[in-house]
Design an enzyme around this catalytic site. Sequence first.
Site, PDB file in Angstrom:
ATOM      1  N   CYS A 159     -81.621   3.043   2.213  1.00  0.00           N
ATOM      2  CA  CYS A 159     -80.635   3.745   1.376  1.00  0.00           C
ATOM      3  C   CYS A 159     -79.517   4.341   2.231  1.00  0.00           C
ATOM      4  CB  CYS A 159     -81.349   4.830   0.564  1.00  0.00           C
ATOM      5  SG  CYS A 159     -80.248   5.952  -0.315  1.00  0.00           S
ATOM      6  N   CYS A 207     -78.521   7.922   1.483  1.00  0.00           N
ATOM      7  CA  CYS A 207     -79.543   8.860   1.962  1.00  0.00           C
ATOM      8  C   CYS A 207     -79.243   9.287   3.401  1.00  0.00           C
ATOM      9  CB  CYS A 207     -80.926   8.219   1.906  1.00  0.00           C
ATOM     10  SG  CYS A 207     -81.542   7.857   0.254  1.00  0.00           S
TER      11      CYS A 207
END
Length: 261
Positions: A31, A34
């Site tokens: 991700c 993230c």
Amino acid sequence: MKQVNSSTFYQEIIKASYQQPVILQFWAPWCGPCHALTDTIQHVESNYPFPITTAGIDVDQNTDLALDQKVMGVPHTKAFVSGYPIDQFSDPLSEFELTLFIQNALLWPYILRYSHYTENPENKWIENLEQSIERSSRKEVYLLTLARHYFFTDPDKSRKFLGMIPDQSDQMEDRLFITDLFALMEVQYSDDPVIKKMWAAKNSLAKKNFESTYQFLLQANRMNDPSTQELPKMALLAFRQFLGATHELNRKYSTQFSQVI
């Protein structure tokens, strides 16, 4: 930022949040947003003297824990206080927005008198929320926090912040209940046994003695005929909502609350 897993979650997140707020990021290696949010969190942690703990959980390695925390996607970040999440966001926040999120999490336990938090909040956190609120994408969340704060010290200011929360807001229900709670603060002394309890609850609330407030409101509702007076029930519901679903007193008095409502 420390990394936790299913075996260390209780010690590092739940137990630790009784000492100071814990900002927990749910993330995954694949991700990109993230990783960007992790950098922002670490930058804020390094450059701002906030009394918080930050931590991360890899959801790919801890799927059951992520599901238990109702995390359906990443990045997702929660603020834990006294064992429970009191605020959260899903989209990555900027440094500016993240500092507001943290300050809100720092103010929450002091405004609502969590027993595990004994120090007073810094006034600059409150001032910064007020000054920055118009620029925040989470404006309505912080309006509600400020309304709770000023409920005790400046009722007019509290009402002003409540009035800035639109009807379509997710905070609308809380806005209505806090507005209802102002009716309790207008109770005058009377020989009526129910009103006496309401008057005692009013005075306890004014002093932020929340446990006594709860007890007096419960007593008033046990004595009251709902067909005669609506205020005791309305005040108890409003006070419960004011504290928030995860407040320690709502957990403590949940059975008695259910018995009288």
